[in-house]
Design a protein around this motif. Structure first.
Motif, mmCIF file in Angstrom:
data_model
loop_
_atom_site.group_PDB
_atom_site.id
_atom_site.type_symbol
_atom_site.label_atom_id
_atom_site.label_comp_id
_atom_site.label_asym_id
_atom_site.label_seq_id
_atom_site.Cartn_x
_atom_site.Cartn_y
_atom_site.Cartn_z
ATOM 1 N N ASP A 1 -20.443 -41.116 -59.386
ATOM 2 C CA ASP A 1 -21.208 -40.267 -60.300
ATOM 3 C C ASP A 1 -20.905 -38.795 -60.083
ATOM 4 O O ASP A 1 -20.768 -38.324 -58.949
ATOM 5 C CB ASP A 1 -22.717 -40.485 -60.113
ATOM 6 N N TYR A 2 -20.848 -38.061 -61.197
ATOM 7 C CA TYR A 2 -20.733 -36.613 -61.114
ATOM 8 C C TYR A 2 -22.074 -36.057 -60.642
ATOM 9 O O TYR A 2 -23.116 -36.454 -61.161
ATOM 10 C CB TYR A 2 -20.436 -36.013 -62.488
ATOM 11 N N PRO A 3 -22.080 -35.177 -59.671
ATOM 12 C CA PRO A 3 -23.349 -34.552 -59.275
ATOM 13 C C PRO A 3 -23.929 -33.766 -60.448
ATOM 14 O O PRO A 3 -23.179 -33.212 -61.266
ATOM 15 C CB PRO A 3 -22.957 -33.626 -58.143
ATOM 16 N N THR B 1 -30.234 -44.521 -59.818
ATOM 17 C CA THR B 1 -29.780 -44.915 -58.496
ATOM 18 C C THR B 1 -29.648 -43.690 -57.606
ATOM 19 O O THR B 1 -29.465 -42.580 -58.081
ATOM 20 C CB THR B 1 -28.406 -45.620 -58.566
ATOM 21 N N THR B 2 -29.745 -43.920 -56.294
ATOM 22 C CA THR B 2 -29.501 -42.838 -55.344
ATOM 23 C C THR B 2 -28.040 -42.898 -54.953
ATOM 24 O O THR B 2 -27.373 -43.908 -55.153
ATOM 25 C CB THR B 2 -30.386 -42.981 -54.092
ATOM 26 N N SER B 3 -27.513 -41.840 -54.374
ATOM 27 C CA SER B 3 -26.087 -41.771 -54.066
ATOM 28 C C SER B 3 -25.668 -42.753 -52.984
ATOM 29 O O SER B 3 -24.487 -42.998 -52.799
ATOM 30 C CB SER B 3 -25.697 -40.347 -53.673
ATOM 31 N N THR B 4 -26.625 -43.360 -52.260
ATOM 32 C CA THR B 4 -26.282 -44.324 -51.219
ATOM 33 C C THR B 4 -26.604 -45.760 -51.626
ATOM 34 O O THR B 4 -26.421 -46.682 -50.840
ATOM 35 C CB THR B 4 -27.029 -43.987 -49.913
ATOM 36 N N SER C 1 -23.081 -45.310 -55.648
ATOM 37 C CA SER C 1 -22.990 -44.426 -56.814
ATOM 38 C C SER C 1 -22.469 -43.036 -56.460
ATOM 39 O O SER C 1 -21.797 -42.399 -57.265
ATOM 40 C CB SER C 1 -24.337 -44.330 -57.515
ATOM 41 N N GLY C 2 -22.749 -42.571 -55.250
ATOM 42 C CA GLY C 2 -22.304 -41.247 -54.844
ATOM 43 C C GLY C 2 -20.794 -41.085 -54.850
ATOM 44 O O GLY C 2 -20.284 -39.979 -54.944
#
Length: 120
Positions: free
Chosen positions: A112-114, A2-5, A108-109
């Motif tokens: 989730d941990y970068p 997934t992307t952070s957005t 997800s942003g």
């Protein structure tokens, strides 16, 4: 991936632990070691360890899973099995858990941990 957005629906599990008085530091040490490794698992977005301020024998493990299969996969890892064995005699009572669905953050942003994040 997934992307952070991208909107996500994660399984958030709050595990409530009461350890025996005098085992708080050992429990915390074992739990932090487990959390460090758990945070690297593909199916885990977050793995937090929090301790109650007014009663240091009480902890909450906040486990945020990316899908319904991730909890079972987590429970098969070497680090989880080591944690479970290490803390078994430290428990003042059986641990309990509640399951939640995330509503915010909704992407997800927010969970989730970068990649490469320094967590300590």
């Amino acid at each position: 991936m997934t992307t952070s957005t991208e909107s996500v629906e994660y399984l958030c599990v709050h595990v409530f632990v009461t350890c025996k008085a005098g085992t708080e530091e050992a429990f915390l040490e074992a739990s932090l070691a487990n959390a460090r490794e758990s945070s690297k698992e593909e199916g885990i977005a977050r793995f937090d360890v929090v301790q109650q301020i007014d009663d240091p024998t009480k902890f909450v493990l906040v486990e945020v899973y990316k899908n319904g299969d991730a909890p079972a996969a987590h429970k098969e890892t070497a680090h989880y099995l080591k944690w479970r064995e290490t803390v078994a005699d430290m428990m003042a009572e059986p641990r309990s858990a509640l399951k939640f669905k995330n509503h915010f953050p909704a992407v997800s942003g927010g969970w989730d941990y970068p990649e490469g994040a320094k967590l300590e």
